[in-house]
Scaffold this motif. Sequence first.
Motif, PDB file in Angstrom:
ATOM      1  N   VAL A   1       0.385  -8.975   9.511  1.00 16.42           N
ATOM      2  CA  VAL A   1      -0.732  -8.039   9.652  1.00 16.42           C
ATOM      3  C   VAL A   1      -1.703  -8.509  10.726  1.00 16.42           C
ATOM      4  CG1 VAL A   1      -2.754  -7.065   8.497  1.00 16.42           C
ATOM      5  CG2 VAL A   1      -0.564  -7.177   7.294  1.00 16.42           C
ATOM      6  N   ARG A   2      -2.053  -9.791  10.693  1.00 19.51           N
ATOM      7  CA  ARG A   2      -2.990 -10.330  11.682  1.00 19.51           C
ATOM      8  C   ARG A   2      -2.404 -10.221  13.092  1.00 19.51           C
ATOM      9  NH1 ARG A   2      -7.321 -12.974  10.211  1.00 19.51           N
ATOM     10  NH2 ARG A   2      -7.357 -14.111  12.192  1.00 19.51           N
TER      11      ARG A   2
ATOM     12  N   GLY B   1       0.805  -1.214   0.000  1.00 21.89           N
ATOM     13  CA  GLY B   1       0.000   0.000   0.000  1.00 21.89           C
ATOM     14  C   GLY B   1       0.842   1.269   0.000  1.00 21.89           C
TER      15      GLY B   1
ATOM     16  N   ARG C   1      -2.637  -6.824  14.501  1.00 16.93           N
ATOM     17  CA  ARG C   1      -4.019  -6.465  14.853  1.00 16.93           C
ATOM     18  C   ARG C   1      -4.546  -7.258  16.042  1.00 16.93           C
ATOM     19  NH1 ARG C   1      -6.487  -6.240   8.655  1.00 16.93           N
ATOM     20  NH2 ARG C   1      -5.429  -4.299   8.035  1.00 16.93           N
TER      21      ARG C   1
ATOM     22  N   HIS D   1      -2.269  -7.127   0.399  1.00 19.79           N
ATOM     23  CA  HIS D   1      -3.690  -7.046   0.029  1.00 19.79           C
ATOM     24  C   HIS D   1      -4.194  -5.607   0.132  1.00 19.79           C
ATOM     25  CE1 HIS D   1      -3.555 -11.313  -0.147  1.00 19.79           C
ATOM     26  NE2 HIS D   1      -3.474 -11.500   1.161  1.00 19.79           N
ATOM     27  N   GLU D   2      -3.389  -4.702  -0.391  1.00 21.24           N
ATOM     28  CA  GLU D   2      -3.739  -3.282  -0.403  1.00 21.24           C
ATOM     29  C   GLU D   2      -4.895  -3.020  -1.366  1.00 21.24           C
ATOM     30  OE1 GLU D   2      -1.782  -3.997  -4.078  1.00 21.24           O
ATOM     31  OE2 GLU D   2      -1.381  -4.688  -2.048  1.00 21.24           O
ATOM     32  N   SER D   3      -5.494  -1.854  -1.281  1.00 25.27           N
ATOM     33  CA  SER D   3      -6.593  -1.514  -2.176  1.00 25.27           C
ATOM     34  C   SER D   3      -6.500  -0.052  -2.595  1.00 25.27           C
ATOM     35  CB  SER D   3      -7.945  -1.783  -1.512  1.00 25.27           C
ATOM     36  OG  SER D   3      -8.074  -1.035  -0.321  1.00 25.27           O
TER      37      SER D   3
ATOM     38  N   SER E   1       0.712 -11.700   5.485  1.00 26.94           N
ATOM     39  CA  SER E   1      -0.637 -11.688   6.057  1.00 26.94           C
ATOM     40  C   SER E   1      -0.602 -12.026   7.541  1.00 26.94           C
ATOM     41  CB  SER E   1      -1.540 -12.686   5.327  1.00 26.94           C
ATOM     42  OG  SER E   1      -1.727 -12.323   3.979  1.00 26.94           O
TER      43      SER E   1
ATOM     44  N   SER F   1      -4.705   2.281   0.311  1.00 31.03           N
ATOM     45  CA  SER F   1      -4.741   1.929   1.721  1.00 31.03           C
ATOM     46  C   SER F   1      -3.319   1.728   2.224  1.00 31.03           C
ATOM     47  CB  SER F   1      -5.560   0.650   1.933  1.00 31.03           C
ATOM     48  OG  SER F   1      -4.889  -0.468   1.370  1.00 31.03           O
ATOM     49  N   THR F   2      -3.145   1.753   3.518  1.00 35.76           N
ATOM     50  CA  THR F   2      -1.811   1.599   4.102  1.00 35.76           C
ATOM     51  C   THR F   2      -1.459   0.138   4.376  1.00 35.76           C
ATOM     52  OG1 THR F   2      -2.729   1.943   6.327  1.00 35.76           O
ATOM     53  CG2 THR F   2      -1.906   3.890   5.158  1.00 35.76           C
ATOM     54  N   ASP F   3      -2.273  -0.804   3.912  1.00 35.88           N
ATOM     55  CA  ASP F   3      -2.018  -2.222   4.150  1.00 35.88           C
ATOM     56  C   ASP F   3      -0.702  -2.653   3.513  1.00 35.88           C
ATOM     57  OD1 ASP F   3      -4.566  -2.722   5.442  1.00 35.88           O
ATOM     58  OD2 ASP F   3      -5.446  -2.466   3.446  1.00 35.88           O
TER      59      ASP F   3
END
Length: 248
Positions: free
Chosen positions: A189-190, A64, A193, A148-150, A186, A143-145
């Motif tokens: 990221v998880r 991202g 969070r 799997h950014e968007s 991934s 997005s800042t991901d």
Amino acid sequence: MTAPRLSAILIVKDEARDLPDCLASLAFCQEIVVVDSGSRDGTQEIARAAGATLLETPDFPGFGPQKQRALDLATGDWVLSIDADERIPPDLATEIRAAIAAPAADGYRIDRRNQFLGQVMRHGGWSPDRVLRLARRDRARFSTDIVHESLMVDGKVADLTAAMDHLSYRGIDEVLDKQRRYALASASVRRARGKRGGLGPAIVRCIFAFFKHYILQAGFLDGARGFAAAATKAQETFWRYLAVGWER
């Protein structure tokens, strides 16, 4: 009236195999922006030779943020986000030009014809695969991901009819490499969070992922490639949830 300018934006690293054909398919764009994070295979020279605006970055902050860097460099009225293993066929290029000349929306989703080990996948969650890739530059941001950014658009979003080609997973080595990188990213990221993982969740999620892609989404209709693709998704899911609980 002056026709709107279109900027294609890419982030790359060691994409010498794919980049020439990708750039050739972008000949209809008025500007191409390439952000490179340390290629050593001639990728940068290929971008320069094609006349692209090239930014070399010493780091890679995630998909991202890196794509936002490319977006920030673009100067066109519209931006087209594309990956090196994607191609814009002539019919899609024509539709894109028409869409930005008389826009009915501020952003457009484009369907992808995804390939797995040389076969176009029609089932198993691979198709349809509409992704938001074309947008007014002043209405768009990423997005800042880190994975799997968007692309996000402030305004109306519509769909284009023609599809782009996505030459993903062309060999077993590429399958294993991407599976590892996506699973670990991934998992990171998880974990950040506060999500939980471990062996139990990894086994359950892995089994469900295979059932979902192969049975519920009819991956079996894609034959042997459908089975292999579902198994790949299941394995990636297994390592993702295991890494969340076991890696620190």
